[in-house]
Design a protein around this motif. Structure first.
Motif, PDB file in Angstrom:
ATOM      1  N   MET A   1       0.835  -1.213   0.000  1.00  0.00           N
ATOM      2  CA  MET A   1       0.000   0.000   0.000  1.00  0.00           C
ATOM      3  C   MET A   1       0.865   1.257   0.000  1.00  0.00           C
ATOM      4  N   THR A   2       1.933   1.246   0.795  1.00  0.00           N
ATOM      5  CA  THR A   2       2.795   2.430   0.884  1.00  0.00           C
ATOM      6  C   THR A   2       3.430   2.767  -0.457  1.00  0.00           C
ATOM      7  N   THR A   3       3.723   1.725  -1.239  1.00  0.00           N
ATOM      8  CA  THR A   3       4.447   1.952  -2.494  1.00  0.00           C
ATOM      9  C   THR A   3       3.540   2.393  -3.635  1.00  0.00           C
ATOM     10  N   TRP A   4       2.309   1.871  -3.697  1.00  0.00           N
ATOM     11  CA  TRP A   4       1.490   2.182  -4.864  1.00  0.00           C
ATOM     12  C   TRP A   4       0.345   3.151  -4.597  1.00  0.00           C
ATOM     13  N   TRP A   5      -0.025   3.370  -3.332  1.00  0.00           N
ATOM     14  CA  TRP A   5      -1.161   4.274  -3.081  1.00  0.00           C
ATOM     15  C   TRP A   5      -0.893   5.715  -3.546  1.00  0.00           C
ATOM     16  N   PRO A   6       0.321   6.251  -3.414  1.00  0.00           N
ATOM     17  CA  PRO A   6       0.561   7.604  -3.949  1.00  0.00           C
ATOM     18  C   PRO A   6       0.224   7.711  -5.439  1.00  0.00           C
ATOM     19  N   TYR A   7       0.506   6.656  -6.197  1.00  0.00           N
ATOM     20  CA  TYR A   7       0.185   6.673  -7.626  1.00  0.00           C
ATOM     21  C   TYR A   7      -1.329   6.617  -7.851  1.00  0.00           C
ATOM     22  N   ALA A   8      -2.024   5.876  -6.993  1.00  0.00           N
ATOM     23  CA  ALA A   8      -3.486   5.828  -7.083  1.00  0.00           C
ATOM     24  C   ALA A   8      -4.077   7.205  -6.794  1.00  0.00           C
ATOM     25  N   ARG A   9      -3.504   7.902  -5.811  1.00  0.00           N
ATOM     26  CA  ARG A   9      -3.961   9.258  -5.510  1.00  0.00           C
ATOM     27  C   ARG A   9      -3.757  10.188  -6.709  1.00  0.00           C
ATOM     28  N   LEU A  10      -2.591  10.116  -7.316  1.00  0.00           N
ATOM     29  CA  LEU A  10      -2.294  10.980  -8.457  1.00  0.00           C
ATOM     30  C   LEU A  10      -3.210  10.664  -9.637  1.00  0.00           C
ATOM     31  N   ALA A  11      -3.450   9.384  -9.891  1.00  0.00           N
ATOM     32  CA  ALA A  11      -4.334   9.001 -10.989  1.00  0.00           C
ATOM     33  C   ALA A  11      -5.755   9.498 -10.748  1.00  0.00           C
ATOM     34  N   ALA A  12      -6.233   9.375  -9.503  1.00  0.00           N
ATOM     35  CA  ALA A  12      -7.574   9.847  -9.174  1.00  0.00           C
ATOM     36  C   ALA A  12      -7.664  11.363  -9.307  1.00  0.00           C
ATOM     37  N   SER A  13      -6.593  12.066  -8.935  1.00  0.00           N
ATOM     38  CA  SER A  13      -6.565  13.519  -9.073  1.00  0.00           C
ATOM     39  C   SER A  13      -6.673  13.928 -10.537  1.00  0.00           C
ATOM     40  N   VAL A  14      -5.908  13.249 -11.396  1.00  0.00           N
ATOM     41  CA  VAL A  14      -5.951  13.548 -12.831  1.00  0.00           C
ATOM     42  C   VAL A  14      -7.346  13.279 -13.395  1.00  0.00           C
TER      43      VAL A  14
ATOM     44  N   LEU B   1       5.611  10.449  -2.407  1.00  0.00           N
ATOM     45  CA  LEU B   1       6.678  10.031  -3.312  1.00  0.00           C
ATOM     46  C   LEU B   1       8.001  10.732  -2.987  1.00  0.00           C
ATOM     47  N   ARG B   2       7.913  11.940  -2.473  1.00  0.00           N
ATOM     48  CA  ARG B   2       9.128  12.692  -2.162  1.00  0.00           C
ATOM     49  C   ARG B   2       9.728  12.269  -0.830  1.00  0.00           C
ATOM     50  N   GLN B   3       8.884  11.783   0.085  1.00  0.00           N
ATOM     51  CA  GLN B   3       9.364  11.385   1.405  1.00  0.00           C
ATOM     52  C   GLN B   3       9.688   9.899   1.393  1.00  0.00           C
ATOM     53  N   LYS B   4      10.952   9.547   1.311  1.00  0.00           N
ATOM     54  CA  LYS B   4      11.365   8.147   1.210  1.00  0.00           C
ATOM     55  C   LYS B   4      11.280   7.404   2.541  1.00  0.00           C
ATOM     56  N   ASP B   5      11.322   8.144   3.644  1.00  0.00           N
ATOM     57  CA  ASP B   5      11.230   7.518   4.954  1.00  0.00           C
ATOM     58  C   ASP B   5       9.775   7.110   5.209  1.00  0.00           C
ATOM     59  N   ARG B   6       9.488   5.833   5.154  1.00  0.00           N
ATOM     60  CA  ARG B   6       8.109   5.357   5.269  1.00  0.00           C
ATOM     61  C   ARG B   6       7.583   5.397   6.690  1.00  0.00           C
ATOM     62  N   THR B   7       8.433   5.712   7.654  1.00  0.00           N
ATOM     63  CA  THR B   7       7.957   5.849   9.033  1.00  0.00           C
ATOM     64  C   THR B   7       7.469   7.266   9.313  1.00  0.00           C
ATOM     65  N   LEU B   8       7.711   8.187   8.361  1.00  0.00           N
ATOM     66  CA  LEU B   8       7.320   9.581   8.536  1.00  0.00           C
ATOM     67  C   LEU B   8       5.846   9.752   8.183  1.00  0.00           C
ATOM     68  N   VAL B   9       5.077  10.333   9.111  1.00  0.00           N
ATOM     69  CA  VAL B   9       3.653  10.541   8.841  1.00  0.00           C
ATOM     70  C   VAL B   9       3.447  11.867   8.116  1.00  0.00           C
ATOM     71  N   GLU B  10       2.291  12.002   7.505  1.00  0.00           N
ATOM     72  CA  GLU B  10       1.993  13.192   6.728  1.00  0.00           C
ATOM     73  C   GLU B  10       2.004  14.449   7.609  1.00  0.00           C
ATOM     74  N   PRO B  11       2.398  15.597   7.067  1.00  0.00           N
ATOM     75  CA  PRO B  11       2.387  16.838   7.848  1.00  0.00           C
ATOM     76  C   PRO B  11       0.968  17.255   8.198  1.00  0.00           C
ATOM     77  N   ARG B  12       0.842  18.095   9.200  1.00  0.00           N
ATOM     78  CA  ARG B  12      -0.492  18.463   9.686  1.00  0.00           C
ATOM     79  C   ARG B  12      -1.317  19.158   8.612  1.00  0.00           C
ATOM     80  N   TRP B  13      -0.689  20.052   7.838  1.00  0.00           N
ATOM     81  CA  TRP B  13      -1.458  20.776   6.818  1.00  0.00           C
ATOM     82  C   TRP B  13      -2.079  19.814   5.819  1.00  0.00           C
ATOM     83  N   LEU B  14      -1.335  18.748   5.471  1.00  0.00           N
ATOM     84  CA  LEU B  14      -1.860  17.764   4.526  1.00  0.00           C
ATOM     85  C   LEU B  14      -2.964  16.942   5.166  1.00  0.00           C
ATOM     86  N   ALA B  15      -2.784  16.578   6.424  1.00  0.00           N
ATOM     87  CA  ALA B  15      -3.799  15.801   7.130  1.00  0.00           C
ATOM     88  C   ALA B  15      -5.113  16.573   7.217  1.00  0.00           C
ATOM     89  N   VAL B  16      -5.029  17.879   7.525  1.00  0.00           N
ATOM     90  CA  VAL B  16      -6.238  18.708   7.607  1.00  0.00           C
ATOM     91  C   VAL B  16      -6.879  18.841   6.230  1.00  0.00           C
TER      92      VAL B  16
END
Length: 233
Positions: free
Chosen positions: A1-14, A73-88
């Protein structure tokens, strides 16, 4: 999920952007073929288009999905959670899209639209596909941040502003399709319908309850699934 979900998000956005553009182009084409001056008034037609809660919510969803996909995709550290602005941003976009899907499919799906005025696939993308994607994002997207309950209040701000804007603006424009001296994006906001302002008030209160409930649900799921970092990312 961590590896392919960002691409699913981008595809849905497009896809969401493509659906918005397709419907905008159709709306402009319909206006160009109108036989009345008010029907061809492009500033009103375009302003009306972007005054629909569905369109505004899908624009926000496209931005949120693209932002979330690019950040992951830019954050390679998979233990890092999304920033607050993105979460909101994701909480707001998810809430509005879930409500859009519920309201459309329960209150508006059976309402007939002018023949040729709607792009069928675009309509389904904006009212069904994107709401489902945003719901899935709430349920399974990795690296989610747990937010405080104040995020529910933040999510409620835009719908309140939108309702006030809609009710004030409605009587300041001529409806391009009918020539009526008012234009409401949805029938349940039109006090000229049976029930008048009383019915409008009830619908607004009902939808407000749905929005607050949806926002609370999204935040609750995020608090169950996500983490609250000791240091802000």
């Amino acid at each position: 999920m961590t590896t392919w979900w960002p691409y699913a998000r981008l595809a849905a956005s497009v896809l969401a952007v493509a659906a918005i553009v397709a419907q905008l182009v159709r709306s402009i084409d319909v206006a160009r073929s109108a036989e009345t001056e008010y029907g061809q008034h492009m500033p009103t037609v375009i302003a009306n288009f972007f005054s629909f809660f569905t369109i505004e919510s899908n624009v926000l969803a496209a931005v949120a999905l693209a932002s979330g996909g690019i950040w992951a995709l830019r954050q390679k550290d998979r233990t890092l959670v999304e920033p607050r602005w993105l979460a909101v941003l994701l909480v707001c976009a998810s809430t509005y899209m879930i409500v859009t899907g519920v309201v459309y499919n329960t209150l508006l799906r059976g309402i007939p639209l002018p023949q040729g005025a709607t792009v069928p696939w675009s309509n389904e993308v904006l009212h069904v596909f994107v709401p489902i994607i945003m719901l899935i994002d709430v349920l399974v997207a990795p690296r989610r941040r747990a937010l405080g309950w104040g995020a529910v209040g933040i999510a409620a701000i835009f719908p309140i502003v939108w309702v006030v804007y809609t009710l004030i603006r409605a009587n300041l424009v001529i409806a391009p399709a009918t020539g009526n001296p008012y234009w409401y994006p949805y029938p349940f906001l039109d006090p000229h319908q049976p029930g008048g302002y009383g019915a409008v008030t009830l619908y607004v209160l009902l939808i407000a309850a749905i929005i607050i409930g949806a926002a609370a649900g999204v935040v609750w799921i995020g608090r169950k699934r996500g983490t609250r970092p000791a240091v802000a990312a």
